[in-house]
Design a protein around this motif. Structure first.
Motif, PDB file in Angstrom:
ATOM      1  N   ARG A 421       0.823  -1.208   0.000  1.00 51.79           N
ATOM      2  CA  ARG A 421       0.000   0.000   0.000  1.00 51.79           C
ATOM      3  C   ARG A 421       0.856   1.257   0.000  1.00 51.79           C
ATOM      4  N   THR A 422       1.942   1.226   0.776  1.00 52.16           N
ATOM      5  CA  THR A 422       2.769   2.428   0.902  1.00 52.16           C
ATOM      6  C   THR A 422       3.762   2.582  -0.244  1.00 52.16           C
ATOM      7  N   LEU A 423       4.379   1.488  -0.655  1.00 58.00           N
ATOM      8  CA  LEU A 423       5.471   1.566  -1.623  1.00 58.00           C
ATOM      9  C   LEU A 423       5.102   1.059  -3.010  1.00 58.00           C
ATOM     10  N   GLY A 424       3.859   0.624  -3.181  1.00 59.05           N
ATOM     11  CA  GLY A 424       3.456  -0.007  -4.439  1.00 59.05           C
ATOM     12  C   GLY A 424       3.883   0.732  -5.696  1.00 59.05           C
ATOM     13  N   PRO A 425       3.527   2.021  -5.863  1.00 56.58           N
ATOM     14  CA  PRO A 425       3.905   2.740  -7.092  1.00 56.58           C
ATOM     15  C   PRO A 425       5.420   2.818  -7.301  1.00 56.58           C
ATOM     16  N   LEU A 426       6.146   2.987  -6.236  1.00 58.46           N
ATOM     17  CA  LEU A 426       7.607   3.082  -6.335  1.00 58.46           C
ATOM     18  C   LEU A 426       8.213   1.737  -6.741  1.00 58.46           C
ATOM     19  N   LEU A 427       7.714   0.650  -6.155  1.00 56.80           N
ATOM     20  CA  LEU A 427       8.187  -0.688  -6.508  1.00 56.80           C
ATOM     21  C   LEU A 427       7.894  -0.988  -7.975  1.00 56.80           C
ATOM     22  N   ALA A 428       6.677  -0.609  -8.437  1.00 55.91           N
ATOM     23  CA  ALA A 428       6.290  -0.861  -9.827  1.00 55.91           C
ATOM     24  C   ALA A 428       7.162  -0.054 -10.790  1.00 55.91           C
ATOM     25  N   TYR A 429       7.464   1.182 -10.441  1.00 55.42           N
ATOM     26  CA  TYR A 429       8.287   2.035 -11.300  1.00 55.42           C
ATOM     27  C   TYR A 429       9.709   1.445 -11.437  1.00 55.42           C
ATOM     28  N   ASP A 430      10.280   1.051 -10.321  1.00 52.28           N
ATOM     29  CA  ASP A 430      11.633   0.475 -10.364  1.00 52.28           C
ATOM     30  C   ASP A 430      11.681  -0.760 -11.237  1.00 52.28           C
ATOM     31  N   GLN A 431      10.646  -1.596 -11.131  1.00 51.86           N
ATOM     32  CA  GLN A 431      10.622  -2.829 -11.916  1.00 51.86           C
ATOM     33  C   GLN A 431      10.466  -2.530 -13.408  1.00 51.86           C
ATOM     34  N   ALA A 432       9.590  -1.557 -13.733  1.00 50.85           N
ATOM     35  CA  ALA A 432       9.334  -1.248 -15.143  1.00 50.85           C
ATOM     36  C   ALA A 432      10.503  -0.515 -15.787  1.00 50.85           C
ATOM     37  N   GLN A 433      11.130   0.383 -15.056  1.00 55.27           N
ATOM     38  CA  GLN A 433      12.182   1.226 -15.624  1.00 55.27           C
ATOM     39  C   GLN A 433      13.603   0.743 -15.275  1.00 55.27           C
ATOM     40  N   ASN A 434      13.656  -0.366 -14.578  1.00 53.00           N
ATOM     41  CA  ASN A 434      14.962  -0.871 -14.121  1.00 53.00           C
ATOM     42  C   ASN A 434      15.708   0.213 -13.349  1.00 53.00           C
ATOM     43  N   ALA A 435      14.942   0.930 -12.523  1.00 54.24           N
ATOM     44  CA  ALA A 435      15.493   2.033 -11.728  1.00 54.24           C
ATOM     45  C   ALA A 435      15.824   1.553 -10.317  1.00 54.24           C
ATOM     46  N   ASP A 436      16.280   2.477  -9.491  1.00 54.98           N
ATOM     47  CA  ASP A 436      16.695   2.107  -8.133  1.00 54.98           C
ATOM     48  C   ASP A 436      16.241   3.165  -7.135  1.00 54.98           C
ATOM     49  N   LEU A 437      14.999   3.662  -7.328  1.00 61.94           N
ATOM     50  CA  LEU A 437      14.506   4.713  -6.446  1.00 61.94           C
ATOM     51  C   LEU A 437      14.234   4.201  -5.036  1.00 61.94           C
ATOM     52  N   VAL A 438      13.848   2.930  -4.900  1.00 62.07           N
ATOM     53  CA  VAL A 438      13.585   2.380  -3.563  1.00 62.07           C
ATOM     54  C   VAL A 438      14.860   2.440  -2.725  1.00 62.07           C
ATOM     55  N   ARG A 439      15.972   2.055  -3.305  1.00 56.69           N
ATOM     56  CA  ARG A 439      17.241   2.116  -2.577  1.00 56.69           C
ATOM     57  C   ARG A 439      17.607   3.554  -2.257  1.00 56.69           C
ATOM     58  N   THR A 440      17.361   4.464  -3.196  1.00 59.45           N
ATOM     59  CA  THR A 440      17.672   5.871  -2.950  1.00 59.45           C
ATOM     60  C   THR A 440      16.900   6.393  -1.741  1.00 59.45           C
ATOM     61  N   VAL A 441      15.603   6.080  -1.671  1.00 62.23           N
ATOM     62  CA  VAL A 441      14.782   6.535  -0.541  1.00 62.23           C
ATOM     63  C   VAL A 441      15.260   5.896   0.752  1.00 62.23           C
ATOM     64  N   ARG A 442      15.619   4.620   0.708  1.00 58.32           N
ATOM     65  CA  ARG A 442      16.075   3.930   1.925  1.00 58.32           C
ATOM     66  C   ARG A 442      17.345   4.601   2.461  1.00 58.32           C
ATOM     67  N   VAL A 443      18.311   4.852   1.593  1.00 56.46           N
ATOM     68  CA  VAL A 443      19.553   5.480   2.031  1.00 56.46           C
ATOM     69  C   VAL A 443      19.284   6.898   2.538  1.00 56.46           C
ATOM     70  N   PHE A 444      18.403   7.611   1.865  1.00 53.56           N
ATOM     71  CA  PHE A 444      18.036   8.974   2.262  1.00 53.56           C
ATOM     72  C   PHE A 444      17.486   8.995   3.691  1.00 53.56           C
ATOM     73  N   LEU A 445      16.592   8.057   4.005  1.00 50.28           N
ATOM     74  CA  LEU A 445      16.007   8.015   5.348  1.00 50.28           C
ATOM     75  C   LEU A 445      17.013   7.501   6.370  1.00 50.28           C
ATOM     76  N   ASP A 446      17.873   6.549   5.970  1.00 51.97           N
ATOM     77  CA  ASP A 446      18.905   6.062   6.889  1.00 51.97           C
ATOM     78  C   ASP A 446      19.905   7.159   7.231  1.00 51.97           C
ATOM     79  N   CYS A 447      20.023   8.123   6.340  1.00 55.26           N
ATOM     80  CA  CYS A 447      20.923   9.266   6.591  1.00 55.26           C
ATOM     81  C   CYS A 447      20.187  10.425   7.246  1.00 55.26           C
ATOM     82  N   ASP A 448      19.091  10.111   7.951  1.00 60.07           N
ATOM     83  CA  ASP A 448      18.315  11.131   8.671  1.00 60.07           C
ATOM     84  C   ASP A 448      17.787  12.214   7.736  1.00 60.07           C
ATOM     85  N   ALA A 449      17.414  11.805   6.498  1.00 61.26           N
ATOM     86  CA  ALA A 449      16.838  12.700   5.486  1.00 61.26           C
ATOM     87  C   ALA A 449      17.776  13.841   5.130  1.00 61.26           C
TER      88      ALA A 449
END
Length: 497
Positions: A421-449
């Motif tokens: 529910r929360t990440l669905g669109p982002l997961l779908a985009y990464d799969q379709a475009q062979n992108a890595d936005l999920v990892r980018t967001v994870r690192v961004f939040l791990d770095c205290d934004a």
């Protein structure tokens, strides 16, 4: 048991090996003297046959005499040729063919002296074993038994677990127990010599075997020493079996409390009765340690928890809690960095554990009346360990952050639903475009934004990082600089897919 080789170490006998050098480790039962050309009626297995060769008439006499010794299972032949001064070559050849060690007795040595010395050697070995058995049969502790053994063997000895835990010793410190344990495990938990110690297995069928370590190389032992060492290993195994049986009987009283730890319901009366049966006052402090091995039976986890908690100075109760193993650890004397030490111990015996993974979770400390809550915390800790890489995982509940407990507490279906529910669109985009936005967001939040810190971690320009976060926010339909949105996404990222 005294061996043929031991006789060579008795200086008064001055025995010389004529043939059968590779058969000298045979054990001796008694000594028997004969001058009969066919002594078969009077022989028995394991004897040292002593003969002055008065029956010898010619080379043809060797075959029937030696064949009789071989048929009876004689340990060796000790012969003296006082008349001729030399052992007949035909007798040496026959002993070689039939596998009978032949010892030459000096012509000037009385058979009475030979008999006396052999009888004393046999009696000494038997007496040593008898004294060890007497010590084990009494109320002596394992440490006291090892002290008795030290006196008999003339060398210090210890018992250590394959994890490297020192079980007992004869008063002298054993150096590098972890290294010795690792060598023992690498050798298949079989008898071996390492770092100047002879290791003999104890409880080979146990999940975590023990080793009896004796200072010195067994290659230099006499047969009597080897026999005493084997006897000691058997007595240590017996002591372990007795202690484990006593522990299992004592642990059964905790069955109602373990059911509560497994998630079952107990009435107040049943809970109070369980505490009383286990001898736990209502003001006790308790920890709960759960072990999950995924083998379908908790017995493996019970064995591992029993080993890991064997050195705990206060009361522990170990048993089955549903499909998991559970230990209730009473008191405040919890060792520092127990989780790290448990990982090290389990890693040492990793090759012996018949499970794909071993996961331990620790809950508490808590008042014993809060047993259910401590058990829930331990289960959440196991769930967190399950989500981490590695075959062995140990997580303490008091080390978990609140969001980790919340994620672990959610069931699998809820986690999947929230993640989708929360990440669905982002997961779908990464799969379709062979992108890595999920990892980018994870690192961004791990770095205290922090865009600067995240860009450095990802090795990209900070403007590139800002663009990616903006794009991710558009796909998710939320502002990722908003703290509330960050919390939602952070939790969803930690939900198992």
């Amino acid at each position: 048991m005294t061996s043929v080789r031991d006789l060579l170490e008795i200086p008064e006998l001055r025995l010389r090996v004529r043939t059968g050098e590779d058969l000298l480790d045979r054990g001796l039962t008694r000594i028997y003297g004969t001058e009969l050309p066919d002594p078969s009626r009077y022989l028995s297995a394991g004897e040292l046959v002593l003969s002055g060769l008065l029956w010898w008439r010619g080379p043809e006499d060797a075959e029937p005499f030696v064949a009789a010794l071989a048929e009876a299972g004689s340990a060796a032949l000790a012969a003296s040729a006082a008349d001729t001064g030399r052992i007949p070559a035909a007798l040496v050849e026959a002993c070689g063919r039939y596998g009978i060690p032949l010892l030459e007795v000096p012509a000037d040595l009385s058979f009475a002296v030979v008999t006396e010395r052999v009888v004393l050697a046999l009696a000494g070995a038997s007496a040593g074993r008898s004294r060890l058995r007497t010590a084990a049969a009494g109320d002596a502790s394992l440490t006291a038994l090892l002290e008795h053994a030290r006196a008999e063997l003339g060398a210090p000895c210890w018992v250590l677990s394959a994890t490297g835990r020192m079980v007992a010793g004869s008063g002298v410190e054993l150096v590098d127990t972890q290294g010795i344990a690792r060598a023992f495990v690498r050798g298949g938990c079989r008898a071996r010599v390492t770092n100047g110690y002879t290791l003999l297995p104890v409880g080979e069928r146990a999940t975590v075997p023990w080793a009896l370590a004796i200072e010195g190389d067994r290659a230099r032992w006499t047969g009597a020493t080897g026999s005493l060492a084997a006897e000691l290993a058997a007595l240590v195994d017996l002591d372990r079996s007795r202690s484990e049986q006593v522990r299992r009987v004592a642990d059964r009283v905790a069955a109602p409390l373990l059911r509560l730890a497994a998630g079952d319901s107990l009435t107040d009366t049943d809970f109070t009765t369980g505490l009383a049966a286990a001898g736990l006052p209502g003001h006790s402090t308790i920890r709960v340690v759960l072990a999950r091995t995924g083998t379908g039976t908790p017995s493996l986890g019970v064995a591992l928890l029993t080993e890991l908690l064997a050195g705990y100075p206060a009361r522990t109760l170990v048993g089955e809690a549903g499909e998991d193993a559970c230990a209730l650890v009473v008191g405040d004397l919890w060792p520092p960095d127990w989780a790290g030490k448990a990982v090290a111990a389990l890693s040492t015996v990793d090759s012996l554990i018949p499970a794909s993974r071993v996961l331990l979770g620790i809950g508490g400390p808590a008042a014993v009346t809060e047993l259910r809550g401590a058990s829930e915390q331990a289960r959440h800790a196991v769930a967190v360990a399950e989500g981490r890489p590695g075959r062995i995982g140990v997580v303490s509940g008091d080390q978990l952050r609140a969001h980790q407990l919340l994620v672990a507490a959610a069931d699998a279906d809820l986690r999947r639903s929230l993640r989708a529910r929360t990440l669905g669109p982002l997961l779908a985009y990464d799969q379709a475009q062979n992108a890595d936005l999920v990892r980018t967001v994870r690192v961004f939040l791990d770095c205290d934004a922090s865009p600067t810190a995240a860009a450095k971690a990802l090795h990209v320009h900070v403007n590139t990082l800002r663009y990616r976060i903006t794009r991710a926010g558009e796909l998710l339909g939320m502002d990722l600089t908003d703290f509330g949105n960050q919390v939602d996404v952070y939790l969803a990222l930690r939900m198992s897919p």
